[in-house]
Write an enzyme that holds these catalytic residues in place. Structure first.
Site, PDB file in Angstrom:
ATOM      1  N   HIS A  53       0.831  -1.195   0.000  1.00 52.20           N
ATOM      2  CA  HIS A  53       0.000   0.000   0.000  1.00 52.20           C
ATOM      3  C   HIS A  53       0.872   1.254   0.000  1.00 52.20           C
ATOM      4  CE1 HIS A  53      -3.826  -2.194   1.652  1.00 52.20           C
ATOM      5  NE2 HIS A  53      -3.354  -2.712   0.531  1.00 52.20           N
ATOM      6  N   GLU A  55       1.260   3.694   2.098  1.00 56.02           N
ATOM      7  CA  GLU A  55       1.991   3.982   3.327  1.00 56.02           C
ATOM      8  C   GLU A  55       3.298   3.185   3.395  1.00 56.02           C
ATOM      9  OE1 GLU A  55      -2.437   3.703   4.586  1.00 56.02           O
ATOM     10  OE2 GLU A  55      -1.157   3.031   2.941  1.00 56.02           O
ATOM     11  N   LEU A 207     -13.746  -1.670 -29.236  1.00 60.16           N
ATOM     12  CA  LEU A 207     -13.910  -1.342 -27.814  1.00 60.16           C
ATOM     13  C   LEU A 207     -12.659  -1.625 -26.995  1.00 60.16           C
ATOM     14  CD1 LEU A 207     -17.554  -2.661 -27.207  1.00 60.16           C
ATOM     15  CD2 LEU A 207     -16.819  -0.361 -27.876  1.00 60.16           C
ATOM     16  N   ARG A 210      -6.806   2.701 -27.222  1.00 63.00           N
ATOM     17  CA  ARG A 210      -5.707   3.052 -28.113  1.00 63.00           C
ATOM     18  C   ARG A 210      -5.200   4.448 -27.741  1.00 63.00           C
ATOM     19  NH1 ARG A 210      -9.812   0.862 -30.952  1.00 63.00           N
ATOM     20  NH2 ARG A 210     -10.526   2.826 -31.888  1.00 63.00           N
TER      21      ARG A 210
END
Length: 370
Positions: A53, A55, A207, A210
Protein backbone atom coordinates in the site's frame (compact mmCIF):
# COMPACT_ATOMS: atom_id res chain seq x y z
CA UNK A 1 -10.22 21.39 7.19
CA UNK A 2 -6.53 21.57 7.96
CA UNK A 3 -4.00 24.39 7.85
CA UNK A 4 -2.58 25.46 4.47
CA UNK A 5 0.52 23.36 5.09
CA UNK A 6 -1.62 20.25 5.64
CA UNK A 7 -3.58 20.96 2.48
CA UNK A 8 -0.39 21.43 0.48
CA UNK A 9 1.00 18.04 1.48
CA UNK A 10 -2.36 16.34 1.04
CA UNK A 11 -2.55 17.79 -2.49
CA UNK A 12 0.76 16.09 -3.15
CA UNK A 13 -0.60 12.80 -1.78
CA UNK A 14 -3.71 13.09 -3.97
CA UNK A 15 -1.56 13.75 -7.04
CA UNK A 16 0.45 10.62 -6.28
CA UNK A 17 -2.72 8.57 -5.85
CA UNK A 18 -4.10 9.75 -9.19
CA UNK A 19 -1.15 8.19 -11.02
CA UNK A 20 -2.69 4.76 -10.45
CA UNK A 21 -6.23 5.54 -11.60
CA UNK A 22 -7.56 2.52 -13.48
CA UNK A 23 -4.81 0.24 -12.17
CA UNK A 24 -5.76 -0.75 -8.60
CA UNK A 25 -9.25 -2.26 -8.95
CA UNK A 26 -10.89 -3.54 -6.82
CA UNK A 27 -8.74 -1.52 -4.42
CA UNK A 28 -8.87 2.28 -4.11
CA UNK A 29 -6.13 4.59 -5.32
CA UNK A 30 -4.13 5.91 -2.34
CA UNK A 31 -1.21 8.28 -2.00
CA UNK A 32 1.01 8.94 1.03
CA UNK A 33 3.56 11.61 1.92
CA UNK A 34 5.80 11.67 5.02
CA UNK A 35 7.04 15.06 6.22
CA UNK A 36 9.62 15.92 8.89
CA UNK A 37 10.85 19.41 9.78
CA UNK A 38 9.12 20.84 6.73
CA UNK A 39 10.78 18.40 4.34
CA UNK A 40 9.30 15.47 2.43
CA UNK A 41 11.29 12.39 3.42
CA UNK A 42 9.13 9.68 1.90
CA UNK A 43 6.24 9.27 -0.50
CA UNK A 44 4.47 6.59 -2.45
CA UNK A 45 1.23 5.34 -3.90
CA UNK A 46 -0.62 2.05 -4.28
CA UNK A 47 0.31 0.58 -7.66
CA UNK A 48 -2.00 -2.44 -8.00
CA UNK A 49 -4.15 -4.82 -5.95
CA UNK A 50 -2.04 -7.29 -4.02
CA UNK A 51 1.02 -5.03 -3.94
CA UNK A 52 2.23 -2.91 -0.98
CA UNK A 53 0.00 0.00 0.00
CA UNK A 54 0.95 3.66 -0.32
CA UNK A 55 1.99 3.98 3.33
CA UNK A 56 4.45 1.09 2.99
CA UNK A 57 6.16 2.65 -0.03
CA UNK A 58 6.45 5.98 1.79
CA UNK A 59 7.78 4.37 4.99
CA UNK A 60 10.40 2.41 3.05
CA UNK A 61 11.63 5.59 1.43
CA UNK A 62 11.71 7.49 4.73
CA UNK A 63 13.50 4.70 6.59
CA UNK A 64 14.55 5.47 10.16
CA UNK A 65 13.81 9.17 9.63
CA UNK A 66 10.10 8.34 9.81
CA UNK A 67 10.22 8.39 13.62
CA UNK A 68 8.64 11.62 14.88
CA UNK A 69 7.31 12.64 11.45
CA UNK A 70 3.86 13.40 10.01
CA UNK A 71 2.17 11.06 7.56
CA UNK A 72 -0.35 12.45 5.04
CA UNK A 73 -2.50 9.75 3.48
CA UNK A 74 -5.53 10.07 1.20
CA UNK A 75 -7.49 7.16 2.73
CA UNK A 76 -7.63 5.76 6.25
CA UNK A 77 -4.80 3.23 6.81
CA UNK A 78 -6.12 -0.32 6.87
CA UNK A 79 -6.22 -2.20 10.17
CA UNK A 80 -6.92 -5.73 8.94
CA UNK A 81 -5.03 -8.51 7.21
CA UNK A 82 -5.97 -8.84 3.56
CA UNK A 83 -3.59 -9.62 0.73
CA UNK A 84 -1.11 -7.40 2.59
CA UNK A 85 -0.52 -6.75 6.34
CA UNK A 86 -2.28 -3.85 8.14
CA UNK A 87 -0.79 -0.47 7.29
CA UNK A 88 -1.80 0.93 10.68
CA UNK A 89 0.62 -1.52 12.33
CA UNK A 90 3.47 -0.41 10.06
CA UNK A 91 2.76 3.26 10.82
CA UNK A 92 2.82 2.59 14.57
CA UNK A 93 6.00 0.54 14.35
CA UNK A 94 7.77 3.30 12.40
CA UNK A 95 7.20 5.80 15.22
CA UNK A 96 5.09 8.23 13.22
CA UNK A 97 4.02 11.09 15.51
CA UNK A 98 1.04 12.50 13.58
CA UNK A 99 -1.22 11.15 10.83
CA UNK A 100 -3.40 13.37 8.62
CA UNK A 101 -6.12 11.40 6.80
CA UNK A 102 -8.17 12.86 3.95
CA UNK A 103 -11.16 10.51 4.28
CA UNK A 104 -12.19 7.49 6.33
CA UNK A 105 -12.53 4.07 4.70
CA UNK A 106 -16.10 3.81 3.30
CA UNK A 107 -16.31 0.09 4.09
CA UNK A 108 -18.76 -0.02 7.03
CA UNK A 109 -17.02 -3.14 8.35
CA UNK A 110 -13.67 -1.41 8.77
CA UNK A 111 -14.39 2.34 8.70
CA UNK A 112 -12.75 4.10 11.63
CA UNK A 113 -10.86 1.10 12.92
CA UNK A 114 -7.54 2.15 11.43
CA UNK A 115 -7.97 5.64 12.83
CA UNK A 116 -8.87 4.24 16.26
CA UNK A 117 -5.86 1.92 16.24
CA UNK A 118 -3.51 4.82 15.52
CA UNK A 119 -5.08 7.00 18.20
CA UNK A 120 -4.89 4.21 20.79
CA UNK A 121 -1.18 3.95 20.05
CA UNK A 122 -0.77 7.60 21.05
CA UNK A 123 -0.53 9.01 17.52
CA UNK A 124 -2.19 12.36 16.86
CA UNK A 125 -4.77 11.81 14.10
CA UNK A 126 -6.64 14.40 12.05
CA UNK A 127 -9.32 13.39 9.55
CA UNK A 128 -11.01 15.41 6.80
CA UNK A 129 -8.25 17.41 5.09
CA UNK A 130 -9.36 17.71 1.43
CA UNK A 131 -12.00 15.08 2.15
CA UNK A 132 -14.22 15.95 -0.82
CA UNK A 133 -11.33 15.77 -3.26
CA UNK A 134 -10.16 12.44 -1.84
CA UNK A 135 -13.64 10.94 -2.01
CA UNK A 136 -14.15 12.11 -5.59
CA UNK A 137 -10.84 10.55 -6.62
CA UNK A 138 -12.14 7.21 -5.31
CA UNK A 139 -15.80 7.54 -6.31
CA UNK A 140 -15.69 4.15 -8.03
CA UNK A 141 -14.37 2.44 -4.91
CA UNK A 142 -16.84 4.29 -2.66
CA UNK A 143 -19.84 2.99 -4.60
CA UNK A 144 -18.54 -0.53 -5.10
CA UNK A 145 -17.51 -1.12 -1.48
CA UNK A 146 -20.95 0.03 -0.27
CA UNK A 147 -23.16 -1.69 -2.84
CA UNK A 148 -21.01 -4.35 -4.57
CA UNK A 149 -22.29 -2.86 -7.85
CA UNK A 150 -20.11 -1.22 -10.48
CA UNK A 151 -19.97 2.56 -10.80
CA UNK A 152 -21.78 3.29 -14.08
CA UNK A 153 -20.55 6.12 -16.30
CA UNK A 154 -22.49 6.92 -19.47
CA UNK A 155 -20.54 8.40 -22.37
CA UNK A 156 -22.33 9.80 -25.38
CA UNK A 157 -21.52 12.20 -28.20
CA UNK A 158 -24.10 14.27 -30.05
CA UNK A 159 -24.40 17.17 -32.45
CA UNK A 160 -25.59 20.58 -31.33
CA UNK A 161 -29.13 19.61 -32.36
CA UNK A 162 -29.07 16.43 -30.27
CA UNK A 163 -28.31 13.72 -32.83
CA UNK A 164 -25.96 10.75 -32.36
CA UNK A 165 -26.10 9.83 -36.05
CA UNK A 166 -27.38 11.18 -39.33
CA UNK A 167 -30.67 9.92 -40.76
CA UNK A 168 -28.63 7.45 -42.84
CA UNK A 169 -27.15 5.99 -39.65
CA UNK A 170 -23.71 7.46 -40.32
CA UNK A 171 -22.00 8.61 -37.11
CA UNK A 172 -18.31 8.81 -38.03
CA UNK A 173 -17.29 11.16 -36.76
CA UNK A 174 -19.51 13.36 -34.61
CA UNK A 175 -16.66 14.65 -32.49
CA UNK A 176 -13.11 15.58 -33.39
CA UNK A 177 -9.86 13.73 -32.84
CA UNK A 178 -9.12 15.22 -29.40
CA UNK A 179 -12.53 14.27 -28.04
CA UNK A 180 -12.11 10.73 -29.36
CA UNK A 181 -8.72 10.53 -27.66
CA UNK A 182 -10.39 11.60 -24.42
CA UNK A 183 -12.77 8.65 -24.78
CA UNK A 184 -9.80 6.28 -24.97
CA UNK A 185 -8.49 7.80 -21.74
CA UNK A 186 -11.89 7.06 -20.18
CA UNK A 187 -11.71 3.46 -21.37
CA UNK A 188 -8.27 3.22 -19.80
CA UNK A 189 -9.76 4.16 -16.40
CA UNK A 190 -12.69 1.72 -16.33
CA UNK A 191 -12.83 -2.00 -15.59
CA UNK A 192 -15.46 -2.71 -18.23
CA UNK A 193 -17.24 -1.20 -21.22
CA UNK A 194 -20.81 -1.88 -22.39
CA UNK A 195 -22.65 -1.65 -25.71
CA UNK A 196 -25.77 -3.26 -27.09
CA UNK A 197 -25.96 -5.59 -30.05
CA UNK A 198 -27.34 -2.74 -32.15
CA UNK A 199 -24.08 -0.84 -31.82
CA UNK A 200 -22.08 -3.97 -32.67
CA UNK A 201 -24.12 -4.63 -35.83
CA UNK A 202 -24.08 -0.99 -36.94
CA UNK A 203 -20.54 0.14 -36.11
CA UNK A 204 -18.52 -3.10 -35.66
CA UNK A 205 -16.46 -1.52 -32.85
CA UNK A 206 -13.44 -3.13 -31.19
CA UNK A 207 -13.91 -1.34 -27.81
CA UNK A 208 -10.26 -1.48 -26.85
CA UNK A 209 -7.98 1.32 -25.63
CA UNK A 210 -5.71 3.05 -28.11
CA UNK A 211 -3.46 5.73 -26.61
CA UNK A 212 -0.54 7.02 -28.72
CA UNK A 213 2.79 6.26 -27.08
CA UNK A 214 1.16 4.49 -24.13
CA UNK A 215 0.20 0.95 -23.19
CA UNK A 216 -3.47 1.32 -22.36
CA UNK A 217 -5.66 -0.88 -20.23
CA UNK A 218 -8.31 -2.69 -22.29
CA UNK A 219 -11.58 -2.87 -20.36
CA UNK A 220 -13.61 -6.07 -20.21
CA UNK A 221 -16.18 -5.86 -23.00
CA UNK A 222 -19.82 -6.31 -22.02
CA UNK A 223 -22.22 -6.95 -24.91
CA UNK A 224 -25.99 -6.95 -24.38
CA UNK A 225 -27.24 -9.42 -26.99
CA UNK A 226 -30.57 -11.09 -26.02
CA UNK A 227 -30.65 -13.56 -28.93
CA UNK A 228 -26.91 -13.93 -29.64
CA UNK A 229 -26.96 -12.11 -32.96
CA UNK A 230 -23.31 -11.08 -32.75
CA UNK A 231 -21.51 -12.08 -35.96
CA UNK A 232 -18.54 -14.40 -35.56
CA UNK A 233 -16.79 -12.18 -38.10
CA UNK A 234 -17.19 -9.02 -35.98
CA UNK A 235 -14.17 -7.32 -34.42
CA UNK A 236 -15.55 -8.21 -31.00
CA UNK A 237 -15.66 -11.92 -31.85
CA UNK A 238 -12.35 -12.11 -33.70
CA UNK A 239 -10.46 -10.42 -30.84
CA UNK A 240 -12.20 -12.24 -27.98
CA UNK A 241 -9.13 -14.39 -27.36
CA UNK A 242 -7.12 -11.23 -26.64
CA UNK A 243 -9.66 -9.10 -24.75
CA UNK A 244 -12.08 -10.57 -22.24
CA UNK A 245 -15.60 -10.38 -23.60
CA UNK A 246 -18.87 -11.06 -21.76
CA UNK A 247 -22.04 -11.53 -23.80
CA UNK A 248 -25.26 -11.27 -21.78
CA UNK A 249 -28.22 -12.99 -23.42
CA UNK A 250 -31.63 -14.40 -22.56
CA UNK A 251 -31.78 -17.75 -20.78
CA UNK A 252 -33.51 -19.30 -23.75
CA UNK A 253 -30.90 -18.17 -26.31
CA UNK A 254 -29.95 -20.97 -28.71
CA UNK A 255 -27.58 -23.42 -26.96
CA UNK A 256 -25.71 -24.37 -30.14
CA UNK A 257 -25.10 -20.68 -30.77
CA UNK A 258 -23.83 -20.32 -27.19
CA UNK A 259 -21.32 -23.12 -27.78
CA UNK A 260 -20.17 -21.55 -31.04
CA UNK A 261 -19.51 -18.18 -29.43
CA UNK A 262 -17.80 -19.75 -26.42
CA UNK A 263 -15.50 -21.58 -28.83
CA UNK A 264 -14.58 -18.17 -30.28
CA UNK A 265 -13.42 -17.07 -26.82
CA UNK A 266 -16.45 -15.20 -25.52
CA UNK A 267 -18.02 -15.78 -22.11
CA UNK A 268 -21.77 -16.29 -22.56
CA UNK A 269 -23.86 -15.15 -19.61
CA UNK A 270 -27.55 -16.14 -19.86
CA UNK A 271 -29.93 -14.18 -17.62
CA UNK A 272 -33.60 -14.86 -16.91
CA UNK A 273 -36.10 -12.10 -17.54
CA UNK A 274 -39.79 -11.59 -18.10
CA UNK A 275 -39.48 -9.49 -21.25
CA UNK A 276 -37.58 -9.84 -24.50
CA UNK A 277 -34.81 -7.68 -23.04
CA UNK A 278 -31.85 -8.56 -20.86
CA UNK A 279 -32.47 -6.97 -17.41
CA UNK A 280 -29.62 -4.52 -17.00
CA UNK A 281 -29.95 -4.34 -13.23
CA UNK A 282 -29.12 -8.04 -13.11
CA UNK A 283 -26.20 -7.51 -15.48
CA UNK A 284 -24.74 -5.03 -12.98
CA UNK A 285 -25.18 -7.54 -10.16
CA UNK A 286 -23.26 -10.14 -12.16
CA UNK A 287 -20.49 -7.69 -13.03
CA UNK A 288 -20.18 -6.79 -9.36
CA UNK A 289 -19.84 -10.47 -8.44
CA UNK A 290 -17.00 -10.71 -10.95
CA UNK A 291 -15.19 -7.87 -9.16
CA UNK A 292 -15.69 -5.38 -11.99
CA UNK A 293 -16.00 -2.11 -10.08
CA UNK A 294 -16.68 0.31 -12.93
CA UNK A 295 -18.56 0.28 -16.21
CA UNK A 296 -18.29 2.76 -19.07
CA UNK A 297 -21.37 2.68 -21.29
CA UNK A 298 -20.90 3.58 -24.96
CA UNK A 299 -24.21 2.27 -26.27
CA UNK A 300 -27.01 3.72 -28.31
CA UNK A 301 -30.23 5.42 -27.32
CA UNK A 302 -32.10 2.31 -26.18
CA UNK A 303 -29.39 0.99 -23.85
CA UNK A 304 -28.97 4.52 -22.48
CA UNK A 305 -32.72 4.85 -21.92
CA UNK A 306 -32.95 1.49 -20.16
CA UNK A 307 -30.17 2.44 -17.79
CA UNK A 308 -31.69 5.84 -17.10
CA UNK A 309 -35.17 4.39 -16.57
CA UNK A 310 -33.72 1.86 -14.14
CA UNK A 311 -31.88 4.58 -12.18
CA UNK A 312 -28.62 2.73 -12.90
CA UNK A 313 -26.42 5.63 -14.07
CA UNK A 314 -24.06 7.41 -11.70
CA UNK A 315 -22.13 9.79 -13.95
CA UNK A 316 -22.28 11.12 -17.51
CA UNK A 317 -19.66 12.26 -19.98
CA UNK A 318 -21.66 14.17 -22.59
CA UNK A 319 -19.74 15.36 -25.65
CA UNK A 320 -21.33 18.04 -27.82
CA UNK A 321 -20.00 18.82 -31.28
CA UNK A 322 -20.78 22.23 -32.82
CA UNK A 323 -22.48 20.57 -35.80
CA UNK A 324 -26.07 20.56 -37.01
CA UNK A 325 -27.47 17.72 -39.13
CA UNK A 326 -31.24 17.74 -38.50
CA UNK A 327 -33.66 15.00 -39.48
CA UNK A 328 -36.78 13.87 -37.64
CA UNK A 329 -35.67 10.25 -37.90
CA UNK A 330 -32.06 10.88 -36.87
CA UNK A 331 -31.53 9.19 -33.47
CA UNK A 332 -30.82 11.01 -30.22
CA UNK A 333 -28.72 9.90 -27.24
CA UNK A 334 -31.67 8.76 -25.11
CA UNK A 335 -34.38 6.61 -26.67
CA UNK A 336 -37.22 4.79 -24.97
CA UNK A 337 -40.64 6.33 -24.33
CA UNK A 338 -39.17 9.30 -22.50
CA UNK A 339 -40.27 11.23 -19.43
CA UNK A 340 -43.69 12.81 -20.01
CA UNK A 341 -43.38 15.83 -17.69
CA UNK A 342 -40.57 18.35 -17.35
CA UNK A 343 -40.90 18.30 -13.57
CA UNK A 344 -39.66 14.69 -13.67
CA UNK A 345 -36.58 15.40 -15.81
CA UNK A 346 -33.22 14.22 -14.43
CA UNK A 347 -31.03 17.14 -13.41
CA UNK A 348 -27.29 16.57 -13.29
CA UNK A 349 -25.32 17.62 -10.22
CA UNK A 350 -21.79 18.98 -9.83
CA UNK A 351 -21.41 20.01 -13.46
CA UNK A 352 -18.12 20.64 -15.23
CA UNK A 353 -17.88 22.03 -18.76
CA UNK A 354 -14.63 21.68 -20.71
CA UNK A 355 -13.48 22.48 -24.21
CA UNK A 356 -11.92 19.41 -25.84
CA UNK A 357 -10.45 20.54 -29.14
CA UNK A 358 -13.35 21.78 -31.25
CA UNK A 359 -15.95 20.07 -29.04
CA UNK A 360 -17.41 20.50 -25.57
CA UNK A 361 -17.62 17.98 -22.74
CA UNK A 362 -20.23 18.23 -20.00
CA UNK A 363 -19.47 16.01 -17.01
CA UNK A 364 -22.02 15.59 -14.24
CA UNK A 365 -23.59 13.21 -11.79
CA UNK A 366 -26.99 11.55 -11.72
CA UNK A 367 -26.06 10.04 -8.34
CA UNK A 368 -23.19 11.10 -6.10
CA UNK A 369 -21.37 8.82 -3.66
CA UNK A 370 -19.30 11.52 -1.99
Amino acid sequence: MGVPEDQEYMCRALALASRALGRTSPNPVVGAVIVKDGRIIGEGYHLAAGTPHAEVHALREAGKEAAGSTLYVTLEPCSHFGRTPPCADAVIAAGIKRVVVAVADPNPQVSGRGISKLAQAGIEVEVGVLQKEACRLNEIFFKYIRTRLPFVALKTAMTLDGKIAAVSGDSRWITGEQARLKVHHLRDLHDSIMVGIGTVLKDDPQLNTRLPGMVGHDPVRVIIDPHLDIPVTSKIATTAQKQRTLVFCKNEADHDRQKQLRAAGMEICPIAGQSDLVPLDQVLVELGKMGLCSLLVEGGGEINASLLDGDLIDKVYWFIAPKIIGGKQAPGPIGGIGIPWMKDARTLKTLEIDRIGEDFLITGYVKEWC
